[in-house]
Design a protein around this motif. Sequence first.
Motif, PDB file in Angstrom:
ATOM      1  N   GLU A  30       0.782  -1.161  -0.162  1.00  0.00           N
ATOM      2  CA  GLU A  30      -0.093   0.037   0.118  1.00  0.00           C
ATOM      3  C   GLU A  30       0.872   1.141   0.087  1.00  0.00           C
ATOM      4  O   GLU A  30       1.845   1.251   1.002  1.00  0.00           O
ATOM      5  N   ARG A  32       0.639   5.451  -0.047  1.00  0.00           N
ATOM      6  CA  ARG A  32      -0.085   6.654   0.296  1.00  0.00           C
ATOM      7  C   ARG A  32       0.619   7.820   0.191  1.00  0.00           C
ATOM      8  O   ARG A  32       1.967   7.918   0.398  1.00  0.00           O
ATOM      9  N   LEU A  39      -4.843   7.426  -0.751  1.00  0.00           N
ATOM     10  CA  LEU A  39      -4.124   6.217  -1.343  1.00  0.00           C
ATOM     11  C   LEU A  39      -3.598   6.645  -2.782  1.00  0.00           C
ATOM     12  O   LEU A  39      -3.961   7.347  -3.415  1.00  0.00           O
ATOM     13  N   HIS A  40      -2.270   6.268  -3.069  1.00  0.00           N
ATOM     14  CA  HIS A  40      -1.619   6.383  -4.135  1.00  0.00           C
ATOM     15  C   HIS A  40      -1.818   5.081  -4.909  1.00  0.00           C
ATOM     16  O   HIS A  40      -2.027   5.034  -6.091  1.00  0.00           O
ATOM     17  N   SER A  41      -1.395   3.843  -4.506  1.00  0.00           N
ATOM     18  CA  SER A  41      -1.484   2.567  -5.161  1.00  0.00           C
ATOM     19  C   SER A  41      -1.543   1.562  -4.076  1.00  0.00           C
ATOM     20  O   SER A  41      -1.123   1.747  -2.888  1.00  0.00           O
ATOM     21  N   PHE A  42      -1.985   0.267  -4.576  1.00  0.00           N
ATOM     22  CA  PHE A  42      -2.482  -0.746  -3.844  1.00  0.00           C
ATOM     23  C   PHE A  42      -2.196  -1.869  -4.377  1.00  0.00           C
ATOM     24  O   PHE A  42      -2.666  -1.801  -5.738  1.00  0.00           O
ATOM     25  N   GLY A  43      -1.635  -3.084  -4.075  1.00  0.00           N
ATOM     26  CA  GLY A  43      -2.017  -4.465  -5.055  1.00  0.00           C
ATOM     27  C   GLY A  43      -1.332  -5.665  -4.112  1.00  0.00           C
ATOM     28  O   GLY A  43      -0.721  -5.594  -3.076  1.00  0.00           O
ATOM     29  N   LEU A  55       6.831   0.967  -9.489  1.00  0.00           N
ATOM     30  CA  LEU A  55       5.616   1.676  -9.453  1.00  0.00           C
ATOM     31  C   LEU A  55       6.076   3.285 -10.021  1.00  0.00           C
ATOM     32  O   LEU A  55       7.221   3.807  -9.884  1.00  0.00           O
ATOM     33  N   VAL A  57       6.133   6.821  -9.876  1.00  0.00           N
ATOM     34  CA  VAL A  57       5.628   7.935  -8.751  1.00  0.00           C
ATOM     35  C   VAL A  57       5.861   9.133  -9.069  1.00  0.00           C
ATOM     36  O   VAL A  57       5.741  10.232  -8.324  1.00  0.00           O
ATOM     37  N   TYR A  76       5.172   4.013   2.254  1.00  0.00           N
ATOM     38  CA  TYR A  76       4.494   2.533   1.722  1.00  0.00           C
ATOM     39  C   TYR A  76       4.644   1.705   3.113  1.00  0.00           C
ATOM     40  O   TYR A  76       5.227   1.855   4.127  1.00  0.00           O
TER      41      TYR A  76
END
Length: 106
Positions: A30, A32, A39-43, A55, A57, A76
């Motif tokens: 995660e 942020r 939230l920026h990204s999650f997976g 990623l 960024v 992260y």
Amino acid sequence: MISTWSEWKRYPRPGRGENLEAPISPGIYEVRYAATGALHSFGAVDNVAQALASLPVGAKSWFGRRDKAELPELEYRTCATSTKADAKVVAERMVGRREAYMSGAA
């Protein structure tokens, strides 16, 4: 087996000589925005370290270099799992919790 989340860490920025600290195994990540917590990204991925390292960024300039002034401050955290299937289950639960929270908050 599912482990616990790591502490939030500052995402490395180019030119600082910093490194990512993430498992080279299946799990969840995660990312942020540090200032807002958005939230920026999650997976859920096979290799957490590789996914975080790849990623996007920041915005790229005309000449292909990243503009350091436009790079956001990111944080992260990671959660290692024994399989990608376990990671997907945990990720789906997290998404379900967020959706329930957001529908209640709206």
